[in-house]
Write an enzyme that holds these catalytic residues in place. Structure first.
Site, PDB file in Angstrom:
ATOM      1  N   SER A  90       0.864  -1.189   0.000  1.00  0.00           N
ATOM      2  CA  SER A  90       0.000   0.000   0.000  1.00  0.00           C
ATOM      3  C   SER A  90       0.895   1.232   0.000  1.00  0.00           C
ATOM      4  O   SER A  90       2.007   1.191   0.549  1.00  0.00           O
ATOM      5  CB  SER A  90      -0.869   0.031   1.265  1.00  0.00           C
ATOM      6  OG  SER A  90      -1.516   1.287   1.387  1.00  0.00           O
ATOM      7  N   TYR A 150      -1.573  -0.276  10.366  1.00  0.00           N
ATOM      8  CA  TYR A 150      -1.767  -0.803   9.007  1.00  0.00           C
ATOM      9  C   TYR A 150      -0.582  -0.400   8.121  1.00  0.00           C
ATOM     10  O   TYR A 150      -0.019  -1.225   7.391  1.00  0.00           O
ATOM     11  CB  TYR A 150      -3.076  -0.256   8.436  1.00  0.00           C
ATOM     12  CG  TYR A 150      -3.281  -0.526   6.959  1.00  0.00           C
ATOM     13  CD1 TYR A 150      -3.712  -1.773   6.511  1.00  0.00           C
ATOM     14  CD2 TYR A 150      -3.046   0.469   6.007  1.00  0.00           C
ATOM     15  CE1 TYR A 150      -3.898  -2.019   5.152  1.00  0.00           C
ATOM     16  CE2 TYR A 150      -3.231   0.233   4.654  1.00  0.00           C
ATOM     17  CZ  TYR A 150      -3.653  -1.012   4.230  1.00  0.00           C
ATOM     18  OH  TYR A 150      -3.831  -1.252   2.888  1.00  0.00           O
TER      19      TYR A 150
HETATM   20  P1  NAP Z   1     -11.697  -5.533   0.431  1.00  0.00           P
HETATM   21  O1  NAP Z   1     -12.547  -4.968  -0.649  1.00  0.00           O
HETATM   22  O2  NAP Z   1     -12.018  -5.276   1.861  1.00  0.00           O
HETATM   23  O3  NAP Z   1     -11.589  -7.136   0.194  1.00  0.00           O
HETATM   24  C1  NAP Z   1     -10.831  -7.875   1.092  1.00  0.00           C
HETATM   25  C2  NAP Z   1     -10.704  -9.292   0.588  1.00  0.00           C
HETATM   26  O4  NAP Z   1      -9.801  -9.985   1.477  1.00  0.00           O
HETATM   27  C3  NAP Z   1     -12.004 -10.061   0.625  1.00  0.00           C
HETATM   28  O5  NAP Z   1     -11.983 -10.979  -0.447  1.00  0.00           O
HETATM   29  C4  NAP Z   1     -11.938 -10.780   1.975  1.00  0.00           C
HETATM   30  O6  NAP Z   1     -12.686 -12.003   2.005  1.00  0.00           O
HETATM   31  C5  NAP Z   1     -10.465 -11.094   2.040  1.00  0.00           C
HETATM   32  N1  NAP Z   1      -9.974 -11.301   3.404  1.00  0.00           N
HETATM   33  C6  NAP Z   1     -10.014 -10.446   4.452  1.00  0.00           C
HETATM   34  N2  NAP Z   1      -9.451 -11.011   5.534  1.00  0.00           N
HETATM   35  C7  NAP Z   1      -9.053 -12.241   5.146  1.00  0.00           C
HETATM   36  C8  NAP Z   1      -8.426 -13.317   5.813  1.00  0.00           C
HETATM   37  N3  NAP Z   1      -8.095 -13.248   7.112  1.00  0.00           N
HETATM   38  N4  NAP Z   1      -8.178 -14.457   5.117  1.00  0.00           N
HETATM   39  C9  NAP Z   1      -8.521 -14.555   3.799  1.00  0.00           C
HETATM   40  N5  NAP Z   1      -9.111 -13.569   3.115  1.00  0.00           N
HETATM   41  C10 NAP Z   1      -9.382 -12.432   3.791  1.00  0.00           C
HETATM   42  O7  NAP Z   1     -10.160  -5.082   0.252  1.00  0.00           O
HETATM   43  P2  NAP Z   1      -9.400  -4.412  -1.005  1.00  0.00           P
HETATM   44  O8  NAP Z   1      -9.577  -2.943  -0.919  1.00  0.00           O
HETATM   45  O9  NAP Z   1      -9.704  -5.134  -2.250  1.00  0.00           O
HETATM   46  O10 NAP Z   1      -7.894  -4.705  -0.547  1.00  0.00           O
HETATM   47  C11 NAP Z   1      -7.121  -5.781  -1.051  1.00  0.00           C
HETATM   48  C12 NAP Z   1      -5.667  -5.537  -0.680  1.00  0.00           C
HETATM   49  O11 NAP Z   1      -5.256  -4.276  -1.212  1.00  0.00           O
HETATM   50  C13 NAP Z   1      -5.408  -5.468   0.824  1.00  0.00           C
HETATM   51  O12 NAP Z   1      -4.180  -6.087   1.117  1.00  0.00           O
HETATM   52  C14 NAP Z   1      -5.318  -3.983   1.103  1.00  0.00           C
HETATM   53  O13 NAP Z   1      -4.548  -3.699   2.237  1.00  0.00           O
HETATM   54  C15 NAP Z   1      -4.670  -3.506  -0.178  1.00  0.00           C
HETATM   55  N6  NAP Z   1      -4.868  -2.075  -0.447  1.00  0.00           N
HETATM   56  C16 NAP Z   1      -6.125  -1.588  -0.659  1.00  0.00           C
HETATM   57  C17 NAP Z   1      -6.275  -0.215  -0.890  1.00  0.00           C
HETATM   58  C18 NAP Z   1      -7.621   0.427  -1.139  1.00  0.00           C
HETATM   59  O14 NAP Z   1      -7.708   1.684  -1.133  1.00  0.00           O
HETATM   60  N7  NAP Z   1      -8.689  -0.344  -1.362  1.00  0.00           N
HETATM   61  C19 NAP Z   1      -5.148   0.615  -0.911  1.00  0.00           C
HETATM   62  C20 NAP Z   1      -3.905   0.079  -0.687  1.00  0.00           C
HETATM   63  C21 NAP Z   1      -3.773  -1.279  -0.459  1.00  0.00           C
HETATM   64  P3  NAP Z   1     -14.277 -12.039   2.367  1.00  0.00           P
HETATM   65  O15 NAP Z   1     -14.985 -11.590   1.105  1.00  0.00           O
HETATM   66  O16 NAP Z   1     -14.542 -13.472   2.719  1.00  0.00           O
HETATM   67  O17 NAP Z   1     -14.481 -11.081   3.496  1.00  0.00           O
END
Ligand code: NAP
Length: 252
Positions: A147, A161
């Site tokens: 991130s 985080y």
């Molecule tokens: P999201 O929409 O909240 O989706 C999270 C995903 O991770 C879901 O598929 C969830 O499964 C799964 N998950 C959560 N906890 C888990 C666990 N303990 N074991 C297995 N699966 C788990 O998140 P996102 O925004 O797509 O983020 C994905 C990645 O990108 C993360 O690492 C996040 O830190 C990173 N990121 C995101 C952003 C942003 O602005 N969105 C920015 C920088 C980095 P369920 O559907 O079963 O809950």
């Protein structure tokens, strides 16, 4: 119908957001995809159904990357269904409610580091055991989702985080050097502010929209824009790229 030559990609947290976009795009590029989820089976099944409707191959795989048993179950399911592994995207990750350091508890920190850091490292370990030419594998690719928080620090929101993603950056560099002779490339992507459910899960549903004026491109990114970078890093187009960390952040 899958053929045995089809490469297999495991995407942790593939049921929603960035992970779901990675799964759909990878399937479109010919990967058989294991769509991991923690609890939202319906969302994972929807990703699998979309992939199958487009003629691709995918399975939904339940398992919490924050537990050793969960990780064992995920890899056992991949072994059983596909019998091979060629790529891992360590995408599963969590934020928490915005808090200052003086409000943070040991319990919060333990959960954050267990899922975001230990989960990624232990999944990489399991993937290396299967992909390394040292262990009779064919080599492979790992992409870690970091991130921009790793660089910016997330002051006043979630420094825990940000620190967990700093660990991912360092792990990416070290692992890339460690397993280069195992035939495995390791890279990371640093998303900026991306429009997904993660912000609502931290109690800030409007975070992506609210931050738009602070982003040089004046808008949040899409999950697909992050997936496109990951697809490059798992493809042969990046055959000479390892240990790289690619910002996908609209200039943030
Ligand atoms: P999201 O929409 O909240 O989706 C999270 C995903 O991770 C879901 O598929 C969830 O499964 C799964 N998950 C959560 N906890 C888990 C666990 N303990 N074991 C297995 N699966 C788990 O998140 P996102 O925004 O797509 O983020 C994905 C990645 O990108 C993360 O690492 C996040 O830190 C990173 N990121 C995101 C952003 C942003 O602005 N969105 C920015 C920088 C980095 P369920 O559907 O079963 O809950």
């Amino acid at each position: 119908m899958r053929n045995d030559e089809q490469p297999v990609l495991l995407v942790t947290g593939g049921s929603r957001g960035i992970g779901a976009a990675i799964c759909r795009s990878a399937a479109g590029q010919g990967w058989a995809v294991a769509v991991n989820y923690a609890s939202n089976r319906a969302a994972a099944n929807a990703v699998v159904a979309a992939i199958e409707a487009a003629g691709g191959t995918a399975i939904a795989v339940e398992g919490d990357v924050g537990s050793e048993a969960g990780i064992a179950a995920i890899f056992a399911a991949v072994d059983k269904t596909f019998g091979r592994l060629d790529g891992l995207v360590n995408n599963a990750g969590i934020v928490d409610a915005p808090a200052r350091i003086d409000e943070m508890t040991a319990e919060r920190l333990e959960r954050m580091l267990r899922i975001n850091v230990s989960g990624s490292i232990l999944c990489a370990a399991a993937a290396v055991r299967r992909m390394s030419v040292r262990h009779g594998g064919k080599g492979g690719v790992i992409v870690n989702i970091s991130s921009m928080a790793a660089v910016l620090g997330s002051a006043g929101q979630y420094v825990d985080y940000a620190a967990s993603k700093g660990a991912i950056d360092t792990f990416t560099v070290g692992l890339s050097r460690e397993v280069v002779s195992d035939g495995i490339r390791v890279n990371a992507v640093r998303p900026g502010v991306i429009d997904t459910d993660i912000h609502a899960s931290g109690g800030l549903p409007d975070r992506a929209r609210d931050l738009a004026p602070t982003i040089p491109m004046q808008r949040p990114g899409t999950a697909q824009e992050v997936a496109d970078a990951v697809l490059y890093l798992i493809s042969p187009s990046s055959s000479y790229v390892t240990g790289a960390i690619l910002n996908v952040s609209g200039g943030r």
